[in-house]
Design a protein around this motif. Structure first.
Motif, PDB file in Angstrom:
ATOM      1  N   HIS A  68      17.876  55.997  51.789  1.00  0.00           N
ATOM      2  CA  HIS A  68      19.023  56.882  51.599  1.00  0.00           C
ATOM      3  C   HIS A  68      19.452  57.460  52.943  1.00  0.00           C
ATOM      4  O   HIS A  68      18.627  57.885  53.756  1.00  0.00           O
ATOM      5  CB  HIS A  68      18.684  58.025  50.648  1.00  0.00           C
ATOM      6  CG  HIS A  68      19.790  59.033  50.520  1.00  0.00           C
ATOM      7  ND1 HIS A  68      20.917  58.796  49.765  1.00  0.00           N
ATOM      8  CD2 HIS A  68      19.959  60.266  51.082  1.00  0.00           C
ATOM      9  CE1 HIS A  68      21.725  59.844  49.841  1.00  0.00           C
ATOM     10  NE2 HIS A  68      21.163  60.757  50.633  1.00  0.00           N
TER      11      HIS A  68
ATOM     12  N   THR B 181      23.095  59.653  54.822  1.00  0.00           N
ATOM     13  CA  THR B 181      24.379  60.305  54.610  1.00  0.00           C
ATOM     14  C   THR B 181      25.228  60.172  55.859  1.00  0.00           C
ATOM     15  O   THR B 181      24.800  60.566  56.952  1.00  0.00           O
ATOM     16  CB  THR B 181      24.199  61.793  54.271  1.00  0.00           C
ATOM     17  OG1 THR B 181      23.333  61.910  53.137  1.00  0.00           O
ATOM     18  CG2 THR B 181      25.535  62.438  53.948  1.00  0.00           C
TER      19      THR B 181
ATOM     20  N   SER C   2      36.177  57.405  51.450  1.00  0.00           N
ATOM     21  CA  SER C   2      36.415  56.695  50.194  1.00  0.00           C
ATOM     22  C   SER C   2      36.669  55.210  50.441  1.00  0.00           C
ATOM     23  O   SER C   2      36.234  54.353  49.672  1.00  0.00           O
ATOM     24  CB  SER C   2      37.594  57.317  49.447  1.00  0.00           C
ATOM     25  OG  SER C   2      38.770  57.264  50.232  1.00  0.00           O
TER      26      SER C   2
ATOM     27  N   ALA D  22      28.787  56.230  47.740  1.00  0.00           N
ATOM     28  CA  ALA D  22      29.633  57.113  46.952  1.00  0.00           C
ATOM     29  C   ALA D  22      29.915  58.371  47.762  1.00  0.00           C
ATOM     30  O   ALA D  22      29.055  58.855  48.507  1.00  0.00           O
ATOM     31  CB  ALA D  22      28.967  57.470  45.624  1.00  0.00           C
TER      32      ALA D  22
ATOM     33  N   ASN E 104      30.280  62.222  48.095  1.00  0.00           N
ATOM     34  CA  ASN E 104      29.782  63.379  47.342  1.00  0.00           C
ATOM     35  C   ASN E 104      30.816  64.500  47.313  1.00  0.00           C
ATOM     36  O   ASN E 104      31.927  64.361  47.850  1.00  0.00           O
ATOM     37  CB  ASN E 104      28.434  63.850  47.900  1.00  0.00           C
ATOM     38  CG  ASN E 104      28.535  64.326  49.347  1.00  0.00           C
ATOM     39  OD1 ASN E 104      29.611  64.684  49.837  1.00  0.00           O
ATOM     40  ND2 ASN E 104      27.396  64.341  50.030  1.00  0.00           N
ATOM     41  N   THR E 105      30.442  65.601  46.704  1.00  0.00           N
ATOM     42  CA  THR E 105      31.399  66.702  46.510  1.00  0.00           C
ATOM     43  C   THR E 105      31.822  67.368  47.806  1.00  0.00           C
ATOM     44  O   THR E 105      32.865  68.018  47.869  1.00  0.00           O
ATOM     45  CB  THR E 105      30.782  67.750  45.575  1.00  0.00           C
ATOM     46  OG1 THR E 105      29.518  68.177  46.123  1.00  0.00           O
ATOM     47  CG2 THR E 105      30.567  67.177  44.181  1.00  0.00           C
ATOM     48  N   THR E 106      31.017  67.196  48.865  1.00  0.00           N
ATOM     49  CA  THR E 106      31.378  67.795  50.160  1.00  0.00           C
ATOM     50  C   THR E 106      32.210  66.847  51.016  1.00  0.00           C
ATOM     51  O   THR E 106      32.559  67.194  52.147  1.00  0.00           O
ATOM     52  CB  THR E 106      30.109  68.209  50.921  1.00  0.00           C
ATOM     53  OG1 THR E 106      29.300  67.055  51.163  1.00  0.00           O
ATOM     54  CG2 THR E 106      29.306  69.226  50.119  1.00  0.00           C
TER      55      THR E 106
ATOM     56  N   ASN F 113      31.134  63.904  52.128  1.00  0.00           N
ATOM     57  CA  ASN F 113      30.290  63.005  52.909  1.00  0.00           C
ATOM     58  C   ASN F 113      29.977  61.744  52.095  1.00  0.00           C
ATOM     59  O   ASN F 113      30.073  61.742  50.868  1.00  0.00           O
ATOM     60  CB  ASN F 113      28.991  63.711  53.306  1.00  0.00           C
ATOM     61  CG  ASN F 113      29.250  64.915  54.196  1.00  0.00           C
ATOM     62  OD1 ASN F 113      30.153  64.895  55.036  1.00  0.00           O
ATOM     63  ND2 ASN F 113      28.466  65.972  54.008  1.00  0.00           N
TER      64      ASN F 113
ATOM     65  N   GLU G 223      27.394  59.158  50.720  1.00  0.00           N
ATOM     66  CA  GLU G 223      25.989  58.905  50.404  1.00  0.00           C
ATOM     67  C   GLU G 223      25.797  57.393  50.290  1.00  0.00           C
ATOM     68  O   GLU G 223      26.435  56.738  49.483  1.00  0.00           O
ATOM     69  CB  GLU G 223      25.607  59.572  49.079  1.00  0.00           C
ATOM     70  CG  GLU G 223      25.888  61.063  49.017  1.00  0.00           C
ATOM     71  CD  GLU G 223      24.847  61.874  49.761  1.00  0.00           C
ATOM     72  OE1 GLU G 223      23.821  61.296  50.155  1.00  0.00           O
ATOM     73  OE2 GLU G 223      25.065  63.084  49.950  1.00  0.00           O
TER      74      GLU G 223
ATOM     75  N   ASN H  38      23.022  54.232  49.777  1.00  0.00           N
ATOM     76  CA  ASN H  38      21.688  53.938  49.247  1.00  0.00           C
ATOM     77  C   ASN H  38      21.424  52.444  49.261  1.00  0.00           C
ATOM     78  O   ASN H  38      22.325  51.642  49.001  1.00  0.00           O
ATOM     79  CB  ASN H  38      21.555  54.446  47.808  1.00  0.00           C
ATOM     80  CG  ASN H  38      21.631  55.952  47.723  1.00  0.00           C
ATOM     81  OD1 ASN H  38      20.689  56.652  48.058  1.00  0.00           O
ATOM     82  ND2 ASN H  38      22.778  56.449  47.280  1.00  0.00           N
TER      83      ASN H  38
END
Length: 802
Positions: free
Chosen positions: A369, A371, A404, A424, A426-428, A430, A432, A434
């Motif tokens: 993982h 970011t 995106s 994907a 994230n809400t901030t 950034n 993510e 994997n």
């Protein structure tokens, strides 16, 4: 008087001829019954009587008697052709009222009524929706429209599970790689460099061609070349002696040096390489911080001068890796033997997991993982920049300039050039990223764009799985690498005896708290090794769609010293169309507390192998949402789980998709798994495929969906005096006063005969006998005509007397 006597004889003979002719004419008529004329003599008498010698007055017709004997059966293979084998008549409802017949050639009219060729309806006893035949006489009718579907509300199944099956589940232990380097983002050189020193500018050359040739025969060159690798490796030295040949090119000088190195008794890993107008001495191994030293130089030529003035070597630098160091795990097997596993330094978690999976009793998985930050939180406002479209992830170019867009690109490649890697936002804001297989995530910038033009680096900031953010990187020479995490599962009896070093950056010190008990071979519907038996059956939703219900049986552990275990205990797991249908677990956090779980039921057997119904769970499927092949709901009735009020028995007609599974009759014997009985009460839509009638007159309708439905029962009628029936034509009779009341009942009951389907009763006319009767009637007619002729002659004689 003799005239009247003769005329009565002619009339009687004519009647006999008519009856016989009618019998012969209907010899091929289905259900026809032959008749015969019965005659009586006529005598004249007064009120006070007559003498004993009174001559007769002729003959009279007493009756036309019908013979209701059984005709032969003609088989037609048409299920709607019926015949009565024994006493009884079909009961028909016609426009002229109730009629009776032995002719059983029936078919269906446009409304589904069972009728004969005249349109008269066959009567019988109708059945209800459950196939129960009533006792009210009515028209028999077949619904020729599409049969509506029926949702499954009950599954009756009996199985034999093998008592000799082994328990597949065991308890092992698991641990993870939790060293200090695991999941940490590392920044360093994208490509490793090598140790080198440059021989320049003492050898004058232009484009690699010496301006002055060097004659090593006249002026030899000797020197010692030493390579000192990092500890603990020992240095190596080669003595180079160039004392023959004349060279005119730098490549020729490099070739002579390399030949001396490679032909030495103990060669060293150094190579002479021409680089433009210079010669470099390089460590052939990249990324090693070694040292190259030159000593003992002799000679008076340009090479000797360059060797004497060579600067100190520049040490090589390794390319950035995940930083994982080698570590040895000593694994103890159930037999007590020790197996050593050594991880490779810098190997990805995926590579290490693959090596671990080669060991018996060990299984490993890996995930990674990272970011990719929208902006560097350490040096705001440095933002992510890929304006030149030269961002590289694991060697794959990503041209998107937004988070995106990168997610879309990465996910499109997850099954090809970026296997197992997904992304994907994230809400901030950034990204993510994997890797489901545990490959390293390597971020860098290419020095060229997609068209091959030289471009500058962009800017990126990466955080590892530990959440620590590396400083922003905007160099073409550097890269950021994030390594993955290992999860290792050991089967029962396996353990880690020791680790070396004890404190490694892949595994921290392993203590008893490092290990977590874990079920080995826990039930997984996708793993046949995790269940003992499996079978499938078809169930139907409220729209008539077929679905596959799979049932899995897993034998549970029994330990006489463990009171929490029970002998002869099995678990039954159920899925429909591969989806979980168990009720949600309200103890789970949202949104998992609303998701379907695996439907699981406890099944117990007694010591004699029969099902222990007292301990076995009631099996209600109460969380099934019927879905189509695309995974979307079909719009059929939804479930009603237990928390919402779902209960047994399931009400009819159903208001939810719930249904009950009944294992009555199941067993646990020492024989192979088998399905002893399997039935469910649902079906899809169907059209009429055929009709069957049994010997008792029960009418069955067969449909294209495989269902059969009892529609009713054919009725038969009998009479105390059948000869009193009045023929009305078309092989039908009407009841009269002389017959008495019709006795109507089911075929095979009382004195009534049975029904034979696919056969018709032929006429009972005996043609041979009728032809003989025809000859006799003809003779009688002729004889009576002769009587009249004789009487006429006698009368004429009297008239002629004068």
């Amino acid at each position: 008087m003799s005239f009247n006597t003769g005329l009565s004889g002619i009339r009687a003979a004519n009647t006999d001829l008519s009856v016989t002719g009618n019998n012969i004419a209907n010899a091929g008529t289905i259900g026809f019954k032959s008749s015969r004329a019965e005659f009586g003599d006529v005598y004249t008498s007064s009120l006070l009587g007559g003498g004993s010698n009174v001559p007769g007055s002729g003959v009279t017709t007493l009756t036309l008697r019908q013979a209701f004997g059984q005709g032969n059966l003609k088989f037609t293979q048409n299920a709607m052709d019926l015949s009565v084998n024994g006493a009884g008549f079909f009961v028909l409802d016609s426009k002229d009222g109730q009629l009776f017949s032995r002719a059983g050639a029936f078919g269906l009219d446009k409304d589904g009524n069972i009728v004969n060729s005249t349109g008269a309806s066959l009567q019988g006893f109708a059945a209800d929706a459950n196939g129960n035949v009533g006792g009210i006489l009515t028209k028999l009718k077949v619904d020729v429209s599409t049969q509506a579907p029926r949702q499954t509300t009950g599954v009756n199944a009996s199985y034999n599970v093998n008592a000799n099956e082994k328990v597949l589940k065991t308890t092992g232990s698991s641990f993870v790689s939790d060293g200090s380097a695991v999941g940490v983002a590392k920044t360093g050189l994208k490509t490793a460099t090598t140790t080198f020193t440059t021989l320049t500018p003492a050898i004058p050359s232009t484009a690699g061609v010496l301006t002055t040739p060097i004659n090593f025969t006249a002026t030899p060159t000797t020197f010692n070349l030493t390579l000192t690798p990092p500890a603990p490796a020992l240095p190596g030295t080669v003595a180079v002696n160039l004392n023959s040949s004349t060279v005119t090119k730098l490549q020729e000088v490099a070739d002579l040096i390399n030949n001396a190195i490679y032909t030495a008794a103990v060669p060293i890993n150094v190579t002479a390489v021409v680089n433009g107008a210079n010669i470099e001495l390089r460590d052939a191994t990249k990324g090693v911080g070694s040292a190259i030293t030159i000593g003992g130089v002799t000679g008076a030529n340009a090479l000797s001068t360059a060797l004497t003035g060579a600067p100190a070597s520049t040490p090589g630098v390794a390319a950035v890796t995940n930083g994982y160091l080698a570590q040895t795990l000593s694994i103890q097997t159930p037999s007590g033997a020790l197996v050593n596993f050594v991880s490779t330094a810098g190997a990805s978690a995926a590579q290490t997991a693959s090596k671990l999976n080669d060991l018996a009793g060990i299984s490993a998985t890996a995930t990674t993982h990272a970011t990719l930050m929208k902006e560097d939180p350490l040096t705001v406002p440095v933002e992510f920049n890929n304006a030149n479209g030269n961002l590289m992830l694991n060697g794959v170019r990503l041209t998107a300039t937004t988070m995106s867009g990168l997610a879309t690109q990465i996910n499109a490649l997850t099954s090809s050039t970026l296997p197992g890697i997904t992304a994907a936002v994230n809400t901030t804001g950034n990204l993510e990223i994997n890797s489901s297989v545990g490959s390293d995530l390597n971020f860098s910038f290419s020095d060229k764009d997609a068209s091959g033009n030289a471009v500058a680096a962009g800017t990126l900031t990466v955080a590892g799985a530990d959440g620590l953010v590396q400083p922003a990187m905007n160099s073409l020479n550097n890269a950021v690498v994030v390594g993955g995490t290992l999860k290792i599962v050991m089967e029962s009896g396996y353990s880690i005896k020791s680790a070396s070093p004890i404190v490694g950056n892949l595994f921290s010190p392993l203590t008893s708290t490092s290990f977590t008990p874990v079920l080995i071979n826990a039930f997984d519907p996708n793993d046949p090794k995790s269940y003992n038996h499996a079978t499938s059956s078809t169930v139907y939703d409220s729209l008539g769609n077929a679905h596959v219900m799979r049932s899995y049986f897993v034998k549970e552990k029994y330990d006489v010293n463990d009171p929490s275990t029970v002998a002869n205990h099995w678990k039954m797991y159920v899925q429909i169309d591969g989806q979980n249908v168990g009720d949600p677990n309200p103890s789970l956090p949202s949104p998992d507390n609303t998701k379907a779980t695996m439907a699981t039921y406890d099944v117990y057997f007694s010591a004699d192998g029969t099902l222990n119904t007292a301990l076995t769970d009631n099996m209600l499927i109460s969380n099934w949402t019927p879905i189509g092949a695309d995974g979307k709901p079909l719009g059929a009735l939804a479930p009603l789980n237990v928390l919402q009020g779902g209960t047994t028995p399931v009400a009819e007609p159903p208001s939810s998709s719930n249904f009950v599974i009944n294992l009555a009759g199941s067993s646990q014997f020492g024989s192979a798994f088998s399905v002893e009985n399997l039935d469910q009460n649902g079906y899809t839509t169907g059209r009429l495929a055929g009709l069957d009638v049994d010997s008792k007159g029960i009418l069955f309708a067969r449909f294209t969906n495989g269902e059969a439905q009892t529609l009713g029962q054919v009725a038969l009628a009998n009479f105390n005096n059948m000869e009193g029936l009045k023929p009305v034509g078309n092989s039908m009779w009407a009841q009269t006063f002389e017959t008495g009341e019709a006795i109507i009942g089911a075929p095979g009951s009382s004195s009534l005969g049975n029904i034979t389907s696919g056969a018709l009763e032929e006429s009972n006319v005996d043609l041979s006998e009728e032809l003989v009767n025809l000859i006799i009637a003809q003779r009688n007619y002729q004889a009576n005509a002769k009587t009249i002729e004789t009487a006429n002659a006698t009368t004429q004689t009297i008239i002629n007397l004068r």
